[in-house]
Design an enzyme around this catalytic site. Structure first.
Site, PDB file in Angstrom:
ATOM      1  N   GLU A  47     115.451  38.798 -24.931  1.00 56.38           N
ATOM      2  CA  GLU A  47     115.936  39.985 -24.235  1.00 56.38           C
ATOM      3  C   GLU A  47     117.210  39.560 -23.515  1.00 56.38           C
ATOM      4  O   GLU A  47     117.217  38.536 -22.828  1.00 56.38           O
ATOM      5  CB  GLU A  47     114.909  40.473 -23.194  1.00 56.38           C
ATOM      6  CG  GLU A  47     115.393  41.759 -22.521  1.00 56.38           C
ATOM      7  CD  GLU A  47     114.586  42.185 -21.302  1.00 56.38           C
ATOM      8  OE1 GLU A  47     113.712  41.410 -20.861  1.00 56.38           O
ATOM      9  OE2 GLU A  47     114.855  43.289 -20.798  1.00 56.38           O
ATOM     10  N   ARG A 272     104.062  28.261 -23.981  1.00 54.28           N
ATOM     11  CA  ARG A 272     105.447  28.127 -23.529  1.00 54.28           C
ATOM     12  C   ARG A 272     105.651  26.753 -22.899  1.00 54.28           C
ATOM     13  O   ARG A 272     104.703  26.064 -22.532  1.00 54.28           O
ATOM     14  CB  ARG A 272     105.776  29.235 -22.543  1.00 54.28           C
ATOM     15  CG  ARG A 272     105.002  29.096 -21.236  1.00 54.28           C
ATOM     16  CD  ARG A 272     105.294  30.231 -20.240  1.00 54.28           C
ATOM     17  NE  ARG A 272     106.609  30.771 -20.377  1.00 54.28           N
ATOM     18  CZ  ARG A 272     106.875  32.088 -20.439  1.00 54.28           C
ATOM     19  NH1 ARG A 272     105.891  32.955 -20.383  1.00 54.28           N
ATOM     20  NH2 ARG A 272     108.108  32.514 -20.527  1.00 54.28           N
ATOM     21  N   LYS A 282     112.689  33.205 -16.007  1.00 52.45           N
ATOM     22  CA  LYS A 282     113.993  33.851 -15.880  1.00 52.45           C
ATOM     23  C   LYS A 282     114.158  34.466 -14.495  1.00 52.45           C
ATOM     24  O   LYS A 282     115.245  34.479 -13.945  1.00 52.45           O
ATOM     25  CB  LYS A 282     114.109  34.966 -16.924  1.00 52.45           C
ATOM     26  CG  LYS A 282     114.564  34.502 -18.287  1.00 52.45           C
ATOM     27  CD  LYS A 282     115.001  35.735 -19.066  1.00 52.45           C
ATOM     28  CE  LYS A 282     115.118  35.457 -20.540  1.00 52.45           C
ATOM     29  NZ  LYS A 282     115.436  36.698 -21.275  1.00 52.45           N
TER      30      LYS A 282
END
Length: 567
Positions: A47, A272, A282
RNA sequence: UGGGGUGUCGCCAAGUGGUAAGGCAGCGGCCUUUGGAGCCGCCAUUCCCAGGUUCGAAUCCUGGCACCCCAGCCA
């Protein structure tokens, strides 16, 4: 007769054997059963709401690596369904970072927003099938109807509208007749499902926000769950790899493609990446930038790709790291020492060696003639003879590292101290015969030494052994430089909790303005990487210009003396 | 205590019923004009726990325990 090594050992640039993992096993099985006509087609779907970090690098290496190894394809697709957070700047940085890491999506650059029309069409199909409805509940009301983890939800009062009414309402949502947040299009699944994602998941929301690509064309935007799987399907992705938190979205992913009767990619989830002494979300990275705790997304303390690049990391070292950590489904936090090891491994082989003194102290060789300058040979890289050698000027007055002299040396200290001999790298053996101190402060300001003229490097007498070798720079030839010393961003291994910012390491950046580097560095260019002998790996920072040199310390050399002294 | 996951050396991670790979870290030693690099050696009788099946279990079964994720009109 002595045989040569196995020819396999002589191969250069041999790719390391591909590490086995559960995803490759799935792909192998699918290939065997011909599940996707023998195709392997992945995608990396960021994104554009922030810069990429090393966790993304893990995913990039996985997805593009799979495509490479199985002779398939990997698309770059921007998951741009929320214009309120997304920007072109992020799109640009992401493209740059993926390329820099060494991957190529060729002509397969896509955006979820490319599919807005198709997605809208699919939504109409679901409405016609009676599988989606327009809901007039606002956000709070939807939450109230959703139920809890242990209690089922309640049906929306708008759940049983007619197909015609839903079609009409959805069209009017699209045209902008309703205010933001007033209505949604929802999938009609099961409000009693133990999986909250299946409780009539929202497909579209009304949101007036200018999209970085579609501008003001739309005032309804698809949600992730609705957009992602269908985008995968449109691109005929075979293996849609995502992180663990999407595991319970998979039934919804499958439900949508099945209801639509379209091509069905397989979603696979993996753990992850987390690394000690840093943060990887983020949201947190954005906060560090916005609160000015770092100088920007590319601050060398940041675990962002751009930060690592500016710090001096190579794409090769990051890829090596991705290979070495492996892929699994167990939550893990990798020791940053492994990353540093991958870095040194690569830098050691490729970096030109050079001498630089970070904390200079003047050293005068009393018996060396005034005004004489010798040009001494110095090897550029002992790991790679093809990198050749250079000349380094030597003269009577030098600078050495403050750390390399101790008036009162501890045990096992191999460096310079009164009456003790050391080798000056590539030059002579010297002995310290005096120490000059500032009368007021008692601070050592100059070292007086003598040299043994017979011991010049390369000469017959140079074989004489001394305990230590130290680096130096000729005072009159040295260049001035600023050096920025970087260390881990956080003081604790796992900076979690609400007070994570309290653990920021204030010494993660130390700026040294009075450094002296050898003159061969005069014609260096931005991003050039060097090993400063005995100190570490450094690269030329973007802030360097014309006459002023700025270096970033990428990583120190392994320092056994520091460990001995600490113990 | 709803659903979905995960538990193998300090940190990663192979292992897929035949007797615990590898890397990092750590610890010894060799070598060295970088206390770098390189090289050699050591480092899980045991796989979250407890039972069971089996000639044989980290792998199969049963029951526990611990940890992670999910109640955005974020992704």
């Amino acid at each position: 007769m002595e045989t040569n090594k196995n020819p396999e050992d002589l191969k250069t640039n041999a790719e390391p054997p591909v590490r086995k993992n559960f995803i490759r096993e799935i792909v192998d099985d699918d290939l065997k059963t011909n599940k996707f006509e023998g195709r392997v087609h992945t995608r990396f779907p960021p994104e554009p709401n922030g810069y990429l970090h090393i966790g993304h690098a893990k995913s990039i290496c996985l997805n593009f690596g799979l495509a490479r190894d199985y002779k398939g394809f990997c698309n770059l697709r921007f998951d741009d369904t929320n214009p309120s957070k997304e920007e072109q700047e992020y799109v640009d940085s992401i493209e740059h970072d993926v390329r820099w890491l060494g991957f190529d999506w060729e002509n397969r650059l896509y955006y979820a927003s490319d599919y807005f029309d198709q997605l809208h069409e699919y939504a109409v199909q679901l409405i016609k099938k009676g599988k989606a409805y327009v809901c007039d509940l606002n956000a709070d009301q939807v939450r109230e109807h959703r139920g809890t983890l242990t209690e089922p939800g309640k049906d929306s009062p708008y759940r049983n509208r007619s197909v015609e009414e839903n079609l009409d309402l959805f069209e009017r949502m699209r045209k902008g007749e309703f205010p933001d947040g007033s209505r949604t299009l929802r999938a009609k699944i099961d409000m009693a499902s133990p999986n909250l994602n299946m409780r009539d998941s929202v497909m579209y929301r009304v949101l007036r926000s200018t999209h970085h690509r579609t501008g003001d064309t739309w005032c309804i935007y698809p949600m992730y769950d609705w957009a992602h799987g269908q985008s995968d399907s449109i691109e005929r992705i075979t293996h849609s790899i995502c992180t663990l938190e999407f595991e319970d979205h998979r039934p919804l992913y499958d439900w949508f493609v099945e209801q639509l009767g379209i091509y069905h990619p397989q979603q696979i989830e993996f753990a992850r990446l987390n690394i000690t002494y840093t943060v990887m979300s983020k949201r947190k990275l954005l906060q560090l930038v916005e609160e000015k705790r770092v100088k920007g997304w590319d601050d060398p303390r940041m675990p962002t790709i751009s930060g690592l690049r500016r710090r001096g990391f190579t794409p090769e070292s990051i890829r090596l790291f991705a290979d070495r950590i492996g892929i699994s489904k167990s939550e893990s936090t990798v020791d940053v020492a492994l990353l540093e090891d991958c870095l040194r491994d690569d830098l050691n082989k490729r970096s030109r060696r050079v001498m630089a003194v970070l904390h200079p102290i003047k050293l005068v060789i009393e018996n060396y003639p005034d005004g004489v300058v010798e040009e001494l040979d110095a090897v550029n890289n002992p790991e790679d003879a093809t990198m050749g050698s250079r000349k380094v000027p030597f003269s009577k007055v030098l600078y050495i590292e403050q750390d390399d002299f101790r008036e009162d040396p501890p045990k096992k200290y191999f460096r310079l101290s009164p009456g003790v001999e050391v080798r000056l790298r590539y030059a002579y053996i010297i002995k310290c015969v005096g120490v000059v101190k500032d009368e007021k402060t008692g601070e050592i300001v100059e070292l007086r030494c003598t040299y043994d003229a017979e011991t010049r490097s390369g000469s017959p007498q140079s074989a004489r052994k001394v305990k230590g070798t130290i680096h130096w720079v000729s005072a009159s030839h040295a260049l001035d430089a600023e050096v920025r010393l970087y260390d881990r961003l956080f003081k604790v291994e796992n900076p979690g909790g609400d007070d994570w910012r309290d653990h920021i390491n204030p010494s993660a950046l130390e700026v040294l303005k009075q450094c002296k580097v050898e003159p061969s560095l005069s014609n260096t260019t931005l991003q050039d990487r060097y090993q400063f002998e005995r100190l570490g790996y450094f690269c030329v920072d973007d802030d360097s210009s014309g006459g002023s040199l700025v270096f970033n310390r990428t990583v120190t050399l392994r320092d056994t003396w520091a460990r001995i002294e600490k113990a």
